[in-house]
Design a protein around this motif. Structure first.
Motif, PDB file in Angstrom:
ATOM      1  N   GLY A   1      70.267  35.525  52.281  1.00 55.91           N
ATOM      2  CA  GLY A   1      69.595  35.386  53.568  1.00 55.91           C
ATOM      3  C   GLY A   1      69.731  34.000  54.160  1.00 55.91           C
ATOM      4  N   MET A   2      70.621  33.179  53.601  1.00 59.81           N
ATOM      5  CA  MET A   2      70.756  31.800  54.064  1.00 59.81           C
ATOM      6  C   MET A   2      71.314  31.704  55.472  1.00 59.81           C
ATOM      7  SD  MET A   2      71.819  29.457  50.818  1.00 59.81           S
ATOM      8  CE  MET A   2      72.988  28.608  51.775  1.00 59.81           C
ATOM      9  N   GLY A   3      72.219  32.527  55.837  1.00 63.48           N
ATOM     10  CA  GLY A   3      72.804  32.443  57.157  1.00 63.48           C
ATOM     11  C   GLY A   3      73.769  31.280  57.295  1.00 63.48           C
ATOM     12  N   LEU A   4      74.506  31.286  58.385  1.00 64.28           N
ATOM     13  CA  LEU A   4      75.545  30.299  58.632  1.00 64.28           C
ATOM     14  C   LEU A   4      74.976  28.884  58.767  1.00 64.28           C
ATOM     15  CD1 LEU A   4      78.527  29.760  59.126  1.00 64.28           C
ATOM     16  CD2 LEU A   4      78.136  30.247  61.540  1.00 64.28           C
ATOM     17  N   GLU A   5      73.871  28.730  59.502  1.00 64.65           N
ATOM     18  CA  GLU A   5      73.331  27.386  59.730  1.00 64.65           C
ATOM     19  C   GLU A   5      72.830  26.739  58.443  1.00 64.65           C
ATOM     20  OE1 GLU A   5      70.517  28.107  62.792  1.00 64.65           O
ATOM     21  OE2 GLU A   5      72.024  27.907  64.362  1.00 64.65           O
ATOM     22  N   ARG A   6      72.157  27.493  57.600  1.00 64.42           N
ATOM     23  CA  ARG A   6      71.671  26.923  56.341  1.00 64.42           C
ATOM     24  C   ARG A   6      72.824  26.614  55.396  1.00 64.42           C
ATOM     25  NH1 ARG A   6      66.793  31.083  55.826  1.00 64.42           N
ATOM     26  NH2 ARG A   6      65.328  30.068  57.222  1.00 64.42           N
ATOM     27  N   THR A   7      73.823  27.489  55.390  1.00 66.07           N
ATOM     28  CA  THR A   7      75.011  27.225  54.575  1.00 66.07           C
ATOM     29  C   THR A   7      75.696  25.948  55.049  1.00 66.07           C
ATOM     30  OG1 THR A   7      75.306  29.589  54.174  1.00 66.07           O
ATOM     31  CG2 THR A   7      77.216  28.166  53.778  1.00 66.07           C
ATOM     32  N   ASN A   8      75.856  25.813  56.354  1.00 66.39           N
ATOM     33  CA  ASN A   8      76.454  24.614  56.954  1.00 66.39           C
ATOM     34  C   ASN A   8      75.661  23.369  56.556  1.00 66.39           C
ATOM     35  OD1 ASN A   8      78.124  23.076  58.688  1.00 66.39           O
ATOM     36  ND2 ASN A   8      76.698  23.342  60.377  1.00 66.39           N
ATOM     37  N   CYS A   9      74.370  23.466  56.593  1.00 66.80           N
ATOM     38  CA  CYS A   9      73.487  22.353  56.235  1.00 66.80           C
ATOM     39  C   CYS A   9      73.744  21.907  54.797  1.00 66.80           C
ATOM     40  CB  CYS A   9      72.037  22.803  56.415  1.00 66.80           C
ATOM     41  SG  CYS A   9      70.799  21.591  56.009  1.00 66.80           S
ATOM     42  N   ILE A  10      73.812  22.844  53.888  1.00 65.70           N
ATOM     43  CA  ILE A  10      74.033  22.524  52.476  1.00 65.70           C
ATOM     44  C   ILE A  10      75.418  21.924  52.275  1.00 65.70           C
ATOM     45  CG2 ILE A  10      74.357  23.563  50.183  1.00 65.70           C
ATOM     46  CD1 ILE A  10      72.051  25.518  51.028  1.00 65.70           C
ATOM     47  N   LEU A  11      76.428  22.525  52.903  1.00 68.67           N
ATOM     48  CA  LEU A  11      77.796  22.025  52.748  1.00 68.67           C
ATOM     49  C   LEU A  11      77.956  20.601  53.275  1.00 68.67           C
ATOM     50  CD1 LEU A  11      79.853  25.221  53.665  1.00 68.67           C
ATOM     51  CD2 LEU A  11      79.565  24.184  51.404  1.00 68.67           C
ATOM     52  N   GLN A  12      77.154  20.241  54.273  1.00 68.09           N
ATOM     53  CA  GLN A  12      77.222  18.894  54.837  1.00 68.09           C
ATOM     54  C   GLN A  12      76.293  17.919  54.126  1.00 68.09           C
ATOM     55  OE1 GLN A  12      76.716  18.832  59.087  1.00 68.09           O
ATOM     56  NE2 GLN A  12      78.207  20.458  59.400  1.00 68.09           N
ATOM     57  N   GLY A  13      75.543  18.395  53.143  1.00 64.69           N
ATOM     58  CA  GLY A  13      74.642  17.519  52.406  1.00 64.69           C
ATOM     59  C   GLY A  13      73.432  17.087  53.223  1.00 64.69           C
ATOM     60  N   LYS A  14      73.051  17.886  54.193  1.00 65.27           N
ATOM     61  CA  LYS A  14      71.896  17.574  55.038  1.00 65.27           C
ATOM     62  C   LYS A  14      70.659  18.254  54.468  1.00 65.27           C
ATOM     63  CE  LYS A  14      74.689  15.714  58.105  1.00 65.27           C
ATOM     64  NZ  LYS A  14      74.797  14.320  58.328  1.00 65.27           N
ATOM     65  N   THR A  15      69.504  17.756  54.847  1.00 62.05           N
ATOM     66  CA  THR A  15      68.253  18.361  54.382  1.00 62.05           C
ATOM     67  C   THR A  15      67.632  19.277  55.423  1.00 62.05           C
ATOM     68  OG1 THR A  15      67.004  16.429  55.124  1.00 62.05           O
ATOM     69  CG2 THR A  15      67.740  16.447  52.812  1.00 62.05           C
ATOM     70  N   SER A  16      68.209  19.310  56.626  1.00 59.82           N
ATOM     71  CA  SER A  16      67.683  20.133  57.705  1.00 59.82           C
ATOM     72  C   SER A  16      68.818  20.566  58.621  1.00 59.82           C
ATOM     73  CB  SER A  16      66.653  19.327  58.519  1.00 59.82           C
ATOM     74  OG  SER A  16      66.363  19.966  59.741  1.00 59.82           O
TER      75      SER A  16
END
Length: 161
Positions: free
Chosen positions: A27-42
């Motif tokens: 249920g992560m979705g594209l935006e949350r996946t993108n966030c993790i891949l970029q090492g961001k917390t939000s």
């Protein structure tokens, strides 16, 4: 998170074919996946939202990250204005109204306006934010640029109400 097991391939409305290997949809979705891949917390730290937040900072004379209550207002404006641009820009032509999807759109716009007021924005501002959203997403969603005038007109009309 409420994990959903992916077990079938939908062939048509009545036919589900079992998948050879079951998996879990996080249920992560594209935006949350993108966030993790970029090492961001939000997600608000990613290139999806940063240009919108920068425009809100310019319009409000507020620097994001200095006050949690105001930061919340910035996030609401960014999220709701982006969603509103996509809803109005959709070829199906949803406009603010008192029923159905039009009512949801109206509530999104009005909540964004209310939070703009909390940040001290005294003039109509959603059309300016819409320009930033359109500019950042037009390559993937050309209908936003094609419907740019309608998007800005609808946002301004609802904002002025």
């Amino acid at each position: 998170w409420n994990n959903v097991f992916m077990q079938f391939n939908r062939i048509d409305e009545k036919t589900l074919e079992p998948l050879p290997k079951k998996n879990v949809d996080t249920g992560m979705g594209l935006e949350r996946t993108n966030c993790i891949l970029q090492g961001k917390t939000s997600v608000y730290q990613t290139e999806v939202f940063q240009p919108i937040i920068a425009e809100i900072e310019k319009l409000s004379n507020y620097k994001y990250g200095t006050d949690e209550e105001k930061d919340r207002s910035v996030r609401i404006i960014a999220d709701h204005s982006r969603a509103s641009v996509f809803i109005i820009g959709d070829p199906r032509g949803v406009s603010p109204s008192n029923v159905g999807a039009g009512y949801v759109l109206r509530r999104l716009i009005r909540r964004a306006v209310r939070h703009g007021m909390k940040l001290g924005i005294e003039k109509s501002f959603l059309a300016e934010i819409a320009e930033t959203v359109i500019e950042n997403f037009k390559a993937a969603y050309p209908e936003l640029e094609q419907n740019s005038a309608k998007i800005k007109q609808e946002l301004t009309a609802e904002e002025e109400k």
